[in-house]
Scaffold this active site. Structure first.
Site, PDB file in Angstrom:
ATOM      1  N   ASP A  75       0.842  -1.198   0.000  1.00  0.00           N
ATOM      2  CA  ASP A  75       0.000   0.000   0.000  1.00  0.00           C
ATOM      3  C   ASP A  75       0.883   1.257   0.000  1.00  0.00           C
ATOM      4  O   ASP A  75       2.043   1.210   0.435  1.00  0.00           O
ATOM      5  CB  ASP A  75      -0.883  -0.066   1.263  1.00  0.00           C
ATOM      6  CG  ASP A  75      -1.773   1.136   1.439  1.00  0.00           C
ATOM      7  OD1 ASP A  75      -2.234   1.688   0.429  1.00  0.00           O
ATOM      8  OD2 ASP A  75      -2.015   1.502   2.603  1.00  0.00           O
ATOM      9  N   ASP A 126      -0.314   4.896   0.936  1.00  0.00           N
ATOM     10  CA  ASP A 126      -0.562   5.856   2.019  1.00  0.00           C
ATOM     11  C   ASP A 126      -0.576   5.159   3.380  1.00  0.00           C
ATOM     12  O   ASP A 126      -1.262   4.165   3.577  1.00  0.00           O
ATOM     13  CB  ASP A 126      -1.898   6.568   1.807  1.00  0.00           C
ATOM     14  CG  ASP A 126      -1.888   7.368   0.516  1.00  0.00           C
ATOM     15  OD1 ASP A 126      -0.854   7.989   0.224  1.00  0.00           O
ATOM     16  OD2 ASP A 126      -2.900   7.342  -0.202  1.00  0.00           O
ATOM     17  N   ASP A 183      -1.968  -0.631   5.932  1.00  0.00           N
ATOM     18  CA  ASP A 183      -2.244  -0.111   7.279  1.00  0.00           C
ATOM     19  C   ASP A 183      -3.735  -0.114   7.616  1.00  0.00           C
ATOM     20  O   ASP A 183      -4.107   0.095   8.765  1.00  0.00           O
ATOM     21  CB  ASP A 183      -1.704   1.323   7.416  1.00  0.00           C
ATOM     22  CG  ASP A 183      -2.345   2.270   6.434  1.00  0.00           C
ATOM     23  OD1 ASP A 183      -2.452   1.915   5.237  1.00  0.00           O
ATOM     24  OD2 ASP A 183      -2.751   3.369   6.842  1.00  0.00           O
TER      25      ASP A 183
HETATM   26 MG    MG Z   1      -3.041   2.962   3.539  1.00  0.00          MG
END
Ligand code: MG
Length: 183
Positions: A10, A12, A141
């Site tokens: 990922d 961000d 995240d």
């Molecule tokens: Mg993310």
């Protein structure tokens, strides 16, 4: 190396420090207003934790020109990507653009090009549904990643304060990733 894996990473909150930049802009523009330190943020979308009358102003900051362009890099991320690739794995950046995409999409590519290099800009997979992407591992995240399919990848959480309520999982950082990833 044992078997070659497809590793999706990922952008961000994993390679680019979205939350820190979001909060920094909020505090710079509204120094007198309510804010929550990053270590105390318990929701992936921090605006959910803010009073109703502030939510809209906070939520629209990432829609602006140059928000994604100016995200700080998460230390160690580039070296980890390079090392996984050099080890023979297929490594891609798998990222979901905002619905308000006018600046987000081109700036995500420009950010990767600048901070990680052209090679990685050619390895971006943009999708609003990561369950549609084939892979062995997704480092992300976000606590609960759902979509229209049962994913082929195993989700490994990238450690952030807002996902520490998820129990029974080891959380990856760019310091411990070699111990956590089943490579
Ligand atoms: Mg993310």
């Amino acid at each position: 190396m044992s078997t070659k894996k497809i590793i999706l990473v990922d952008q961000d909150g994993v390679l680019a420090n979205y939350q820190a930049h979001h909060l920094a802009l909020w505090r710079a523009e509204h120094p007198e207003k309510f804010w929550i330190p990053l270590e105390e943020v318990s929701d992936h979308h921090m605006d959910n934790l803010y009073p109703d009358d502030l939510k809209e102003a906070l939520r629209t900051i990432p829609h602006r020109k140059d928000f994604f362009r100016n995200l700080p890099i998460v230390p160690g991320g580039k070296a980890a990507l390079e090392e996984m690739l050099t080890s023979g794995h297929d490594v891609y950046i798998c990222t979901s653009p905002l619905v308000i995409h006018q600046f987000c999409v081109p700036e995500k590519f420009a950010w990767v090009e600048e901070h990680l290099g052209t090679k990685w800009a050619n390895r971006i997979i943009l999708t609003r549904d990561k369950t549609l992407v084939h892979g062995d591992i997704l480092v992300d995240d976000k606590p609960n990643i759902v979509g229209i399919r049962t994913p082929t990848w195993k989700h490994i959480l990238y450690d952030q304060p807002y996902n520490r309520h998820i129990e029974g999982q080891q959380r990856l950082t760019w310091k411990n990733y070699k111990d956590i990833l089943p490579l």
